[in-house]
Each structure stands twice: as structure tokens, then as C-alpha cells.
Design a protein around this motif. Structure first.
Motif, PDB file in Angstrom:
ATOM      1  N   LYS A  62       0.712  -1.429   0.089  1.00 47.61           N
ATOM      2  CA  LYS A  62       0.064   0.103  -0.208  1.00 47.61           C
ATOM      3  C   LYS A  62       0.559   0.909   0.140  1.00 47.61           C
ATOM      4  O   LYS A  62       0.418   2.001  -0.377  1.00 47.61           O
ATOM      5  N   PHE A  63       1.868   1.306   0.835  1.00 44.19           N
ATOM      6  CA  PHE A  63       2.750   2.276   0.967  1.00 44.19           C
ATOM      7  C   PHE A  63       4.249   2.423   0.712  1.00 44.19           C
ATOM      8  O   PHE A  63       4.450   1.348   0.941  1.00 44.19           O
ATOM      9  N   THR A  64       4.220   3.306  -0.636  1.00 45.69           N
ATOM     10  CA  THR A  64       5.820   2.877  -0.763  1.00 45.69           C
ATOM     11  C   THR A  64       6.613   4.466  -0.716  1.00 45.69           C
ATOM     12  O   THR A  64       8.425   4.056  -1.032  1.00 45.69           O
ATOM     13  N   ASP A  65       6.332   4.497   0.844  1.00 50.68           N
ATOM     14  CA  ASP A  65       7.440   5.782   1.293  1.00 50.68           C
ATOM     15  C   ASP A  65       6.938   6.020   2.305  1.00 50.68           C
ATOM     16  O   ASP A  65       5.627   5.674   3.151  1.00 50.68           O
ATOM     17  N   LEU A  66       8.100   6.746   2.877  1.00 43.60           N
ATOM     18  CA  LEU A  66       7.628   6.549   4.620  1.00 43.60           C
ATOM     19  C   LEU A  66       7.216   8.661   4.619  1.00 43.60           C
ATOM     20  O   LEU A  66       8.328   9.243   3.909  1.00 43.60           O
ATOM     21  N   PRO A  67       6.849   9.131   5.665  1.00 47.01           N
ATOM     22  CA  PRO A  67       6.824  10.317   6.101  1.00 47.01           C
ATOM     23  C   PRO A  67       8.262  10.896   7.067  1.00 47.01           C
ATOM     24  O   PRO A  67       8.682   9.700   7.436  1.00 47.01           O
ATOM     25  N   ASP A  68       8.134  11.874   6.979  1.00 40.05           N
ATOM     26  CA  ASP A  68       9.613  12.956   7.599  1.00 40.05           C
ATOM     27  C   ASP A  68       9.136  12.130   9.551  1.00 40.05           C
ATOM     28  O   ASP A  68       8.602  12.830   9.664  1.00 40.05           O
ATOM     29  N   ALA A  69       9.388  11.724   9.921  1.00 40.21           N
ATOM     30  CA  ALA A  69       9.572  11.024  11.443  1.00 40.21           C
ATOM     31  C   ALA A  69       9.702  12.693  12.137  1.00 40.21           C
ATOM     32  O   ALA A  69       8.352  12.754  13.298  1.00 40.21           O
ATOM     33  N   CYS A  70      10.796  13.179  12.394  1.00 41.86           N
ATOM     34  CA  CYS A  70      10.532  14.746  12.747  1.00 41.86           C
ATOM     35  C   CYS A  70       9.125  15.643  12.047  1.00 41.86           C
ATOM     36  O   CYS A  70       8.941  16.189  13.226  1.00 41.86           O
ATOM     37  N   THR A  71       8.298  15.716  11.588  1.00 41.95           N
ATOM     38  CA  THR A  71       7.529  16.792  11.397  1.00 41.95           C
ATOM     39  C   THR A  71       6.143  15.199  11.546  1.00 41.95           C
ATOM     40  O   THR A  71       4.940  16.162  11.105  1.00 41.95           O
ATOM     41  N   SER A  72       6.316  14.322  11.934  1.00 39.33           N
ATOM     42  CA  SER A  72       5.016  13.925  11.729  1.00 39.33           C
ATOM     43  C   SER A  72       4.078  13.790  13.078  1.00 39.33           C
ATOM     44  O   SER A  72       3.214  13.491  13.570  1.00 39.33           O
ATOM     45  N   ILE A  73       4.513  14.091  14.220  1.00 44.43           N
ATOM     46  CA  ILE A  73       3.560  14.806  14.876  1.00 44.43           C
ATOM     47  C   ILE A  73       3.693  16.404  15.163  1.00 44.43           C
ATOM     48  O   ILE A  73       4.820  16.801  15.284  1.00 44.43           O
ATOM     49  N   ALA A  74       2.192  16.787  15.453  1.00 39.05           N
ATOM     50  CA  ALA A  74       2.170  18.082  15.336  1.00 39.05           C
ATOM     51  C   ALA A  74       3.409  18.953  16.039  1.00 39.05           C
ATOM     52  O   ALA A  74       3.500  18.503  17.292  1.00 39.05           O
ATOM     53  N   LYS A  75       3.620  20.273  16.770  1.00 43.73           N
ATOM     54  CA  LYS A  75       5.075  21.415  16.703  1.00 43.73           C
ATOM     55  C   LYS A  75       3.643  21.158  18.657  1.00 43.73           C
ATOM     56  O   LYS A  75       5.030  20.570  19.409  1.00 43.73           O
ATOM     57  N   ASN A  76       2.683  21.611  18.341  1.00 40.04           N
ATOM     58  CA  ASN A  76       1.909  21.398  19.585  1.00 40.04           C
ATOM     59  C   ASN A  76       2.077  20.868  20.323  1.00 40.04           C
ATOM     60  O   ASN A  76       1.611  20.679  21.326  1.00 40.04           O
ATOM     61  N   THR A  77       1.498  19.179  20.021  1.00 40.35           N
ATOM     62  CA  THR A  77       1.637  18.206  20.279  1.00 40.35           C
ATOM     63  C   THR A  77       2.877  17.761  21.931  1.00 40.35           C
ATOM     64  O   THR A  77       2.973  17.556  22.466  1.00 40.35           O
ATOM     65  N   VAL A  78       4.202  17.679  20.244  1.00 37.78           N
ATOM     66  CA  VAL A  78       4.740  17.708  21.296  1.00 37.78           C
ATOM     67  C   VAL A  78       6.295  18.461  22.320  1.00 37.78           C
ATOM     68  O   VAL A  78       5.744  18.227  23.393  1.00 37.78           O
ATOM     69  N   LYS A  79       5.233  19.844  22.237  1.00 39.05           N
ATOM     70  CA  LYS A  79       5.083  20.977  23.106  1.00 39.05           C
ATOM     71  C   LYS A  79       4.665  20.527  24.206  1.00 39.05           C
ATOM     72  O   LYS A  79       5.153  21.210  25.296  1.00 39.05           O
ATOM     73  N   ASP A  80       3.783  19.601  24.489  1.00 39.65           N
ATOM     74  CA  ASP A  80       2.487  19.588  25.599  1.00 39.65           C
ATOM     75  C   ASP A  80       2.732  18.320  26.395  1.00 39.65           C
ATOM     76  O   ASP A  80       3.323  18.188  27.408  1.00 39.65           O
ATOM     77  N   LEU A  81       3.774  17.669  25.310  1.00 42.04           N
ATOM     78  CA  LEU A  81       4.095  16.437  25.832  1.00 42.04           C
ATOM     79  C   LEU A  81       6.210  16.334  26.357  1.00 42.04           C
ATOM     80  O   LEU A  81       6.371  16.097  27.271  1.00 42.04           O
ATOM     81  N   VAL A  82       7.017  17.448  25.131  1.00 38.74           N
ATOM     82  CA  VAL A  82       7.655  17.280  26.307  1.00 38.74           C
ATOM     83  C   VAL A  82       8.589  19.015  26.810  1.00 38.74           C
ATOM     84  O   VAL A  82       9.190  19.531  25.894  1.00 38.74           O
ATOM     85  N   PRO A  83       7.998  19.696  27.701  1.00 40.48           N
ATOM     86  CA  PRO A  83       8.245  20.700  28.367  1.00 40.48           C
ATOM     87  C   PRO A  83       9.115  21.299  27.726  1.00 40.48           C
ATOM     88  O   PRO A  83      10.387  19.862  28.288  1.00 40.48           O
ATOM     89  N   GLU A  84       9.998  22.215  27.065  1.00 41.54           N
ATOM     90  CA  GLU A  84      11.595  22.731  27.633  1.00 41.54           C
ATOM     91  C   GLU A  84      12.588  21.805  27.185  1.00 41.54           C
ATOM     92  O   GLU A  84      13.002  21.283  27.189  1.00 41.54           O
TER      93      GLU A  84
END
Length: 278
Positions: A62-84
Motif C-alpha cells: 500500500k505504501f511505497t514511502d514514509l513521512p519525515d519522522a520528525c514532522t510526523s507529530i504536530a509541533k503543539n503536541t510535542v510542546k505539550d508532551l515534552v516541555p522545554e
């Protein structure tokens, strides 16, 4: 007349001998031909029985490629889960082929002074499997790897009170594994979500601990954060293929090219600065 009768009998007997020999010879030739035909038929049927039936073609991946792992999670989600977080954009893992394997991680310490500090770690990893006539379809191979990854997380070294439960709504199938782990003299809460979507396996881990007297984060909060991030990561994989099967969102390879373009743009000087002043 009496003398000639025995002679005539002998002549007739001798004349009959070649006829019998010819008859025997014909009978022998006929038998040989029949045996040869039998052997040929036996060899033909043996070859037919020894031929392997043609295997049906495996379904395309089904998939022939992968997304960029470092942009696969929203910036706001990263900010909430990993403060600082030390690196807001994450730290990409090494990979010889980003279309097959990719990963990224974030970590940070939210220092509250005398109130203690909160440490958080978040990581996501993708593994994609191609369809192969001898190995099976990409989806089948991914399902096998998914099962292995779940078993591996359950058996994490030093894990205490490990538990696993289905995580509905994330990909085609997903399992959340939670446990406690003591390291650096602190109690950590861990949650890992292993999910499969098509021929891709996503493994997301989120953990945290309280330092300098700060409370350990609750297992429920860590699990909730892990499930949210995992759902976003799986969604990014799904978005790499549009409704018509074409690539719909930037892949890991495209993201790398864009980063290089941005670096070149940053290196370019304005026209007013390009020519040295006299």
C-alpha cells in the motif's frame, strides 16, 4: 516315389523355419516399441507431476514511502508532551534508506526550581515492508513484525507491572504497553504504542519522571499522551497516499531536500551585500 516323399517333407520343414523366425522377430520388435512408448509416457507423467504449480502474485504494498519522522507529530503536541525540549524539531535517527526506516526523538527537562523538575522523552519509529513474491505481501510481513514488536516491548528489561491492551482507533491494529521502570534512582512511567497501518509498523514510546522531589507523572497521563502522538504519526503515514494512490504529503526524502534548499537560501546574501563596498 517312396524315396522322394521323405525328401519333400524335409524341404518343406526347412522352408517353414525362416517364416517362424520372421514371425518371432516381428513379435519381438512390437514388444520393444510398446515398452518404449510406456517409458516415454511414464517420463512425461513424472515430469508433469514434478512441476510446481504457479504461485499467485502477492498483492502490491500500500505504501511505497514514509513521512519525515520528525514532522510526523504536530509541533503543539510535542510542546505539550515534552516541555522545554532541547531540540524543538527533534533528533532524527540514522537510516540508510528513509523510505524503509526512519525515526525521531525529543527529550527535555522542565526545571521548576525548588518545586523539582519534570523529565520527558518521546520517540517515534517507522518501518516499511515491501511486497515480495518469495517473502509475502508487505501487509503480511508488517503484521509479523508488529507481533514481534509487541512481544519485545512486553519483555522490556527491568519493566515492572507490565500490561498490554488494544488501542482502538489507531491504524489497522494497535497495542499499548505500559510499565514502570526505575533508573537514575527515579521511577519512570512508560507507555509504548505499537501500531500497524497497511505495510508500515509504527512504534511510539513516551516516558517521564519527576526529579528533585517532583511527583512521578501518572500512568494514565503518559498513556494518553502516547496514544495521541501515535495516532498523529499513523495519520501521517496514511496521508502519504491519496485517494487515487498517488503520494499526497511530503515524504522523508522530500523533507530532506527541502531542508537543503532552506540552508542554501539562508546562505545567500542580499544583493546589496553581495558586492564588496569600495
Amino acid at each position: 516315389m517312396h524315396r522322394s516323399a521323405p525328401r519333400l517333407s524335409r524341404i518343406l520343414a526347412c522352408a517353414a523355419v525362416p517364416v517362424m523366425l520372421v514371425a518371432v522377430g516381428c513379435s519381438s520388435d512390437s514388444g520393444s516399441g510398446s515398452d518404449a512408448e510406456k517409458k516415454a509416457g511414464s517420463s512425461s507423467s513424472s515430469d508433469s507431476a514434478g512441476a510446481e504449480p504457479t504461485k499467485p502474485a502477492v498483492e502490491p504494498a500500500k505504501f511505497t514511502d514514509l513521512p519525515d519522522a520528525c514532522t510526523s507529530i504536530a509541533k503543539n503536541t510535542v510542546k505539550d508532551l515534552v516541555p522545554e525540549a532541547k531540540k524543538k524539531g527533534g533528533t532524527a535517527g540514522r537510516s540508510s534508506d528513509l523510505s524503509v526506516r526512519g525515526s525521531c526523538s525529543w527529550n527535555g527537562l522542565d526545571d521548576k526550581g525548588v518545586k523539582g523538575s519534570q523529565y520527558r522523552w518521546l520517540s517515534v519509529a517507522f518501518t516499511r515492508f515491501d511486497s515480495d513474491q518469495s517473502l509475502g505481501s508487505g501487509a503480511a510481513r508488517a503484521t509479523e513484525d508488529y507481533t514481534k514488536q509487541v512481544a519485545k516491548e512486553k519483555a522490556s528489561e527491568g519493566a515492572q507491572k507490565a500490561a498490554a491492551a488494544a488501542a482502538p482507533g489507531i491504524g489497522d491494529e494497535a497495542t499499548a504497553i505500559t510499565y514502570k521502570l526505575n533508573k537514575t534512582d527515579e521511577d519512570f512511567e512508560y507507555a509504548t504504542v505499537v501500531a500497524r497501518t497497511g505495510n508500515v509498523v509504527v512504534t511510539l514510546t513516551y516516558n517521564g519522571a519527576g526529579y528533585a522531589g517532583a511527583k512521578t507523572p501518572s500512568a494514565a497521563d503518559i498513556l494518553k499522551g502516547a496514544q495521541k502522538a501515535a495516532k498523529e504519526a499513523v495519520g501521517k503515514v496514511d496521508a502519504t497516499v491519496g485517494a487515487d494512490g498517488a503520494e499526497a504529503s511530503p515524504s522523508a526524502g522530500d523533507a530532506k531536500k527541502d531542508d537543503k534548499k532552506e540552508e542554501k537560501k539562508g546562505d545567500e546574501k542580499p544583493a546589496s551585500e553581495a558586492t564588496p563596498k569600495s
